[in-house]
Design an enzyme around this catalytic site. Structure first.
Site, PDB file in Angstrom:
ATOM      1  N   GLU A  80       0.824  -1.210   0.000  1.00 56.77           N
ATOM      2  CA  GLU A  80       0.000   0.000   0.000  1.00 56.77           C
ATOM      3  C   GLU A  80       0.856   1.257   0.000  1.00 56.77           C
ATOM      4  O   GLU A  80       0.472   2.285  -0.580  1.00 56.77           O
ATOM      5  CB  GLU A  80      -0.948  -0.007   1.197  1.00 56.77           C
ATOM      6  CG  GLU A  80      -1.913  -1.188   1.230  1.00 56.77           C
ATOM      7  CD  GLU A  80      -2.707  -1.351  -0.049  1.00 56.77           C
ATOM      8  OE1 GLU A  80      -2.991  -0.327  -0.723  1.00 56.77           O
ATOM      9  OE2 GLU A  80      -3.048  -2.499  -0.394  1.00 56.77           O
ATOM     10  N   HIS A 101       1.619   2.338  -3.545  1.00 54.52           N
ATOM     11  CA  HIS A 101       0.557   3.166  -4.131  1.00 54.52           C
ATOM     12  C   HIS A 101       0.599   4.587  -3.560  1.00 54.52           C
ATOM     13  O   HIS A 101       0.493   5.576  -4.306  1.00 54.52           O
ATOM     14  CB  HIS A 101      -0.814   2.554  -3.839  1.00 54.52           C
ATOM     15  CG  HIS A 101      -1.047   1.219  -4.467  1.00 54.52           C
ATOM     16  ND1 HIS A 101      -0.912   0.981  -5.815  1.00 54.52           N
ATOM     17  CD2 HIS A 101      -1.440   0.033  -3.928  1.00 54.52           C
ATOM     18  CE1 HIS A 101      -1.197  -0.280  -6.079  1.00 54.52           C
ATOM     19  NE2 HIS A 101      -1.516  -0.881  -4.942  1.00 54.52           N
TER      20      HIS A 101
END
Length: 362
Positions: free
Chosen positions: A18, A21
């Site tokens: 994550e 991203h």
């Protein structure tokens, strides 16, 4: 402690994914509204620079959210810093960054393994064949074989050791479909006798077990600062090609290989086993799961990064995004599928834990 180490590694890999991203978006000046580990209700949260960092109740992954996805957002729809208003290459980088982050982490872990543990210097084989995995519902599991068993003999023939012993056992199994074979294995310091009956798959015997030589890998110190990098490159290429090949086999031969799919419980169990072995095993587990996470997310399925890429590709071909209702239906179907699959795997893998099986047998 082994279970805690495995859980910590899995949580760390999700955070890295994550974070890929997140940083790919913020580096390009794209607005981010939240960074969450887990799904569902928020357990802990903190606001920082307009971003909600949250730990949620359902530990099945994580996500980075953007104001574009929020119906009540006060940011104008034409804001140039919204993800949806950025050029396709910038949006593609944000989507791909999670996969790239996991691949980079796997490579760095393999470099660290070569630098800290050493360079493989040969395998010291001892008699027997190690059972590294057992497929539920297949002949090996029915016979009572368990991961960690050391098979000493098959059909009265002792297994000398090394890769030769593995090949001899595989050939004997393949040549004995539907025939009962007596097997002697060592488990926790004691010997057990089992009856193994390979299934008949087009005239070839199959048992549903992963086998490997029994013994220990010897290591030596690296000769110079570049040798760990070269070794990591070789190991990374091997793990990535085998992982991608495994997913390809799963897709093309789903009926035969679906039982080999592992959920979070089985992965934690495997990680705990690696943690207890220590040394290079924990490095290898981290790299392997990170590569698996990358390849899984690259699949063109709804809710995964690969599915987002499909939508982006279609937008590029059409010159405009798909209708919002189609995108929503695509994502919702993916959510239902992935959560449902996760629950099925959790229930199945939990029921196969030795402690649970002992309770059920009472």
């Amino acid at each position: 402690m082994g279970v805690l180490a495995a859980l910590a590694i899995l949580a760390g890999l999700i955070v890295v994914h994550e974070a890929g991203h997140f940083f790919a978006a913020t580096w390009q000046g794209i607005r981010v509204s939240s960074f969450s580990i887990g799904f569902g209700p928020v357990l802990l949260q903190r606001q920082r620079r307009g971003v909600q960092f949250a730990l949620r109740a359902i530990p099945l992954g994580g996500f980075v959210a953007f104001p574009d996805d929020e119906a009540g957002s006060t940011i104008p729809k034409d804001d140039p810093n919204l993800l949806s208003n950025r050029p396709l290459p910038q949006r593609a980088l944000v989507i791909a960054a999670g996969v790239l982050a996991n691949l980079l982490l796997a490579w760095l872990v393999l470099v660290a393994q070569s630098a800290v543990v050493g360079i493989p210097a040969g395998f010291s084989a001892t008699p027997g064949v190690l059972v590294s995995g057992v497929q539920s519902g297949q002949p090996a599991a029915i016979a009572g074989l368990q991961p960690g068993d050391r098979i000493l003999s098959l059909a009265g023939e002792p297994l000398a050791g090394g890769q030769t012993a593995v090949m001899e056992m595989v050939e004997r199994i393949q040549a004995s479909p539907s025939q009962s074979l007596e097997l002697v294995a060592e488990r926790n310091g004691s010997r057990v006798q089992l009856q193994l009956t390979p299934s008949d798959l087009d005239g070839t015997g199959r048992v549903g077990a992963q086998l490997q030589p029994f013994g220990e890998e010897a290591y030596r110190p690296a000769r110079g600062p570049l040798e760990p990098i070269r070794q990591a490159n070789r190991d990374f290429t091997t793990l990535l090609s085998r992982t991608a090949g495994g997913f390809f086999t799963l897709i093309t031969h789903f009926g035969e290989t679906a039982g080999q799919v592992s959920g979070p419980v089985k992965i934690v169990e495997m990680g705990a086993s690696f943690a207890q072995q220590g040394g290079s095993s924990l490095f290898l587990f981290t790299a392997l799961i990170s590569i698996n996470l990358a390849v899984l997310n690259a699949l063109p399925l709804p809710l995964l990064d690969g599915g987002q890429f499909v939508l982006l590709l279609l937008e590029g071909l059409r010159g405009r995004p798909l209708p919002e209702r189609l995108q929503m239906a695509f994502m919702q179907s993916g959510f239902v599928f992935l959560v449902g699959l996760s629950l099925v795997l959790i229930v199945r893998d939990t029921s196969q834990l030795p402690a649970v099986q002992q309770l059920l047998a009472r």
